[in-house]
Design a protein around this motif. Structure first.
Motif, short mmCIF file in Angstrom:
data_model
loop_
_atom_site.label_atom_id
_atom_site.label_comp_id
_atom_site.label_asym_id
_atom_site.label_seq_id
_atom_site.Cartn_x
_atom_site.Cartn_y
_atom_site.Cartn_z
N ARG A 112 0.83 -1.20 0.00
CA ARG A 112 0.00 0.00 0.00
C ARG A 112 0.87 1.25 0.00
O ARG A 112 0.55 2.25 -0.65
N ILE A 113 1.97 1.22 0.74
CA ILE A 113 2.88 2.37 0.78
C ILE A 113 3.54 2.56 -0.59
O ILE A 113 3.69 3.69 -1.07
N ALA A 114 3.93 1.46 -1.22
CA ALA A 114 4.50 1.57 -2.57
C ALA A 114 3.48 2.18 -3.53
O ALA A 114 3.84 2.99 -4.40
N LEU A 115 2.21 1.79 -3.38
CA LEU A 115 1.15 2.36 -4.22
C LEU A 115 0.99 3.85 -3.93
O LEU A 115 0.89 4.67 -4.85
N ALA A 116 0.98 4.20 -2.64
CA ALA A 116 0.83 5.62 -2.26
C ALA A 116 1.97 6.46 -2.81
O ALA A 116 1.76 7.59 -3.26
N ARG A 117 3.19 5.93 -2.76
CA ARG A 117 4.34 6.68 -3.28
C ARG A 117 4.21 6.92 -4.78
O ARG A 117 4.51 8.02 -5.28
N ALA A 118 3.75 5.90 -5.51
CA ALA A 118 3.58 6.06 -6.96
C ALA A 118 2.48 7.06 -7.28
O ALA A 118 2.59 7.85 -8.22
N LEU A 119 1.40 7.04 -6.50
CA LEU A 119 0.27 7.94 -6.76
C LEU A 119 0.53 9.37 -6.30
O LEU A 119 -0.12 10.30 -6.77
N ALA A 120 1.48 9.54 -5.38
CA ALA A 120 1.75 10.87 -4.82
C ALA A 120 2.16 11.86 -5.90
O ALA A 120 1.89 13.06 -5.79
N ARG A 121 2.81 11.39 -6.94
CA ARG A 121 3.26 12.28 -8.02
C ARG A 121 2.16 12.53 -9.06
O ARG A 121 2.39 13.18 -10.06
N ARG A 122 0.98 11.98 -8.79
CA ARG A 122 -0.17 12.15 -9.66
C ARG A 122 0.14 11.80 -11.12
O ARG A 122 0.01 12.64 -12.03
N PRO A 123 0.53 10.56 -11.34
CA PRO A 123 0.86 10.15 -12.71
C PRO A 123 -0.38 10.07 -13.59
O PRO A 123 -1.50 9.87 -13.10
N ARG A 124 -0.18 10.25 -14.88
CA ARG A 124 -1.29 10.10 -15.82
C ARG A 124 -1.72 8.64 -15.92
O ARG A 124 -2.88 8.33 -16.18
N LEU A 125 -0.74 7.75 -15.75
CA LEU A 125 -0.98 6.31 -15.87
C LEU A 125 -0.15 5.60 -14.82
O LEU A 125 1.01 5.96 -14.59
N LEU A 126 -0.72 4.58 -14.18
CA LEU A 126 0.00 3.79 -13.20
C LEU A 126 0.21 2.39 -13.75
O LEU A 126 -0.74 1.74 -14.22
N LEU A 127 1.45 1.91 -13.72
CA LEU A 127 1.79 0.56 -14.16
C LEU A 127 2.20 -0.26 -12.95
O LEU A 127 2.98 0.20 -12.11
N LEU A 128 1.68 -1.49 -12.86
CA LEU A 128 1.98 -2.35 -11.71
C LEU A 128 2.40 -3.72 -12.22
O LEU A 128 1.64 -4.40 -12.93
N ASP A 129 3.63 -4.12 -11.89
CA ASP A 129 4.20 -5.38 -12.37
C ASP A 129 4.16 -6.43 -11.26
O ASP A 129 4.97 -6.42 -10.35
N GLU A 130 3.16 -7.33 -11.34
CA GLU A 130 2.96 -8.39 -10.34
C GLU A 130 3.12 -7.86 -8.93
O GLU A 130 3.92 -8.37 -8.14
N PRO A 131 2.36 -6.84 -8.54
CA PRO A 131 2.58 -6.17 -7.27
C PRO A 131 2.26 -7.02 -6.04
O PRO A 131 2.70 -6.70 -4.94
N PHE A 132 1.48 -8.09 -6.21
CA PHE A 132 1.08 -8.89 -5.04
C PHE A 132 1.71 -10.29 -5.04
O PHE A 132 1.32 -11.14 -4.23
N SER A 133 2.68 -10.54 -5.91
CA SER A 133 3.18 -11.90 -6.10
C SER A 133 3.88 -12.47 -4.87
O SER A 133 3.94 -13.69 -4.70
N SER A 134 4.40 -11.61 -4.00
CA SER A 134 5.11 -12.11 -2.83
C SER A 134 4.19 -12.34 -1.63
O SER A 134 4.64 -12.75 -0.56
N LEU A 135 2.90 -12.08 -1.81
CA LEU A 135 1.94 -12.22 -0.72
C LEU A 135 1.21 -13.55 -0.83
O LEU A 135 1.16 -14.16 -1.90
N ASP A 136 0.61 -14.01 0.28
CA ASP A 136 -0.12 -15.27 0.23
C ASP A 136 -1.41 -15.09 -0.55
O ASP A 136 -1.89 -13.98 -0.78
N VAL A 137 -2.00 -16.23 -0.98
CA VAL A 137 -3.11 -16.22 -1.92
C VAL A 137 -4.30 -15.41 -1.41
O VAL A 137 -4.86 -14.58 -2.12
N ASP A 138 -4.71 -15.65 -0.15
CA ASP A 138 -5.89 -14.95 0.38
C ASP A 138 -5.65 -13.44 0.45
O ASP A 138 -6.53 -12.64 0.11
N LEU A 139 -4.45 -13.05 0.88
CA LEU A 139 -4.14 -11.63 1.00
C LEU A 139 -4.08 -10.98 -0.37
O LEU A 139 -4.51 -9.83 -0.54
N ARG A 140 -3.59 -11.70 -1.38
CA ARG A 140 -3.51 -11.14 -2.74
C ARG A 140 -4.88 -10.71 -3.24
O ARG A 140 -5.05 -9.62 -3.77
N GLU A 141 -5.87 -11.60 -3.09
CA GLU A 141 -7.19 -11.27 -3.62
C GLU A 141 -7.83 -10.14 -2.83
O GLU A 141 -8.44 -9.24 -3.41
#
Length: 359
Positions: A148-177
């Motif tokens: 969530r902090i990584a997401l907040a940091r990316a959004l703080a600069r108010r980008p026109r487009l946000l790209l996310l590369d497997e952002p939840f892959s290191s988390l367990d299955v239930d938490l990912r969903e």
């Protein structure tokens, strides 16, 4: 459309001798929409994301964002990544361990006056629900909170487009969903446009307005989740999305419209354009998903239970017909039949999907 990719190709290696990672992929996203790219490892989804970011040059095609040409092989246009107005979130979070949560979010805002920067950081902390953790170090947070902090940091600069590369892959299955649902709500709250890469179908369905299925560098279908599941454009998409099998079918003419005869019964809900001559001799393969097969003790068709997987409210049964065909079925978990037992089944197919017969 806000984001447009027009027949984009990406290749690695020397020009003319490189290996194609993506071939002629086209897709579009409206402002505020969330797109997701899924597919097996090595299919080209991350390469396509990197081309949008400007981290890879396109070998063919063009990328446009908000009407601005970012990449175009034909004209040689290639806007540097830092000038594209695009934010990125990676699977390893990339948080600075020596900075507090608040300082991580404000890291890219040094150009703003102090008061404005502090206000922006506070807004982002509220947005991701972590205002209470502003002074903590990243290692004091859970994996989901760090993302969530990584997401907040990316959004703080108010980008026109946000790209996310497997952002939840290191988390367990239930938490990912769960986190996928939360991130979708956050992005929708601020009307952000985003493009995800993931290998997890449930994650893709939870977060995406539009989903692209890739294989061997090809974008087979770019559509919503319902269409991918019920109207797959290719045999690969049909097999990749959800639980299903292909079984032989025979298209036959009928006064009420064409039908398809299969080992589990005759299927009537067939596209009127699907005439017997659609395939040689009317022979085809029919996609049967687990929810197309209903357990019915009174049914005349019987099948032997070869495998079963407990899913809480239901079992996923793998069944074998007397004629040798295999089908899958979702069965309520209180119907706890034994392996080797024969049960009655009948088809209940709302969307008959056919493909050319494979030998």
């Amino acid at each position: 459309m806000f984001l447009q990719l027009d027949r984009v190709s990406v290749a690695y290696g020397r020009p003319g001798q490189g290996k194609a990672a993506v071939s002629a992929a086209s897709l579009s996203l409206g402002r505020g929409q969330i797109g997701v790219l899924i597919g097996p490892s090595g299919c080209g989804k991350t390469s396509l994301l990197r081309a949008v970011a400007g981290l890879e040059r396109v070998a063919a095609g063009a990328v446009r964002l908000g009407g601005e040409l970012l990449s175009d092989h034909a004209s040689g246009v290639n806007v540097p990544p830092e000038h594209r107005g695009i934010g990125m979130v990676f699977q390893d979070y990339a948080l600075f361990p020596h900075l507090s949560v608040a300082d991580n979010i404000g890291f890219g805002l040094a150009h703003l006056p102090r008061r404005e920067r502090d206000t922006r950081v506070a807004e982002m902390l509220d947005l991701v629900g972590l205002a209470h953790a502003a002074k903590r170090a990243p290692h004091q947070l859970s994996g989901g909170q760090q993302q969530r902090i990584a997401l907040a940091r990316a959004l703080a600069r108010r980008p026109r487009l946000l790209l996310l590369d497997e952002p939840f892959s290191s988390l367990d299955v239930d938490l990912r969903e769960r986190l996928a649902h939360d991130v979708r709500a956050i992005l929708k709250q601020i009307d952000a446009t985003a493009l995800f890469v993931t290998h997890d179908q449930l994650e893709a369905f939870a977060i995406g307005d539009l989903i692209g299925v890739m294989q061997h560098g090809q974008l087979d279908q770019w559509d919503d989740a319902y269409a991918l599941y019920h109207r797959p454009a290719t045999r690969f998409v049909a097999g990749f999305i959800g639980h299903g099998v292909f079984t032989p079918g025979q298209i036959v003419a009928h006064p009420g419209g064409p039908r398809v005869r299969t080992a589990v019964g005759e299927l009537a809900d067939v596209d009127e354009c699907l005439l017997p001559e659609a395939y040689p001799g009317g022979a085809c393969d029919v996609l049967l998903r687990a929810d197309d097969i209903v357990h019915d003790d009174e049914a005349t068709v019987k099948a032997c239970i070869e495998r079963k997987a407990f899913r809480g409210s239901e079992f996923l049964y793998t069944l074998r017909l007397a004629t040798g065909e295999q089908v899958l079925a979702h069965v309520p978990s209180h119907h706890d039949h034994q392996l080797g037992e024969w049960i009655g089944i009948r088809p209940q197919v709302d969307h008959v999907v056919t493909f050319p017969r494979e030998n």
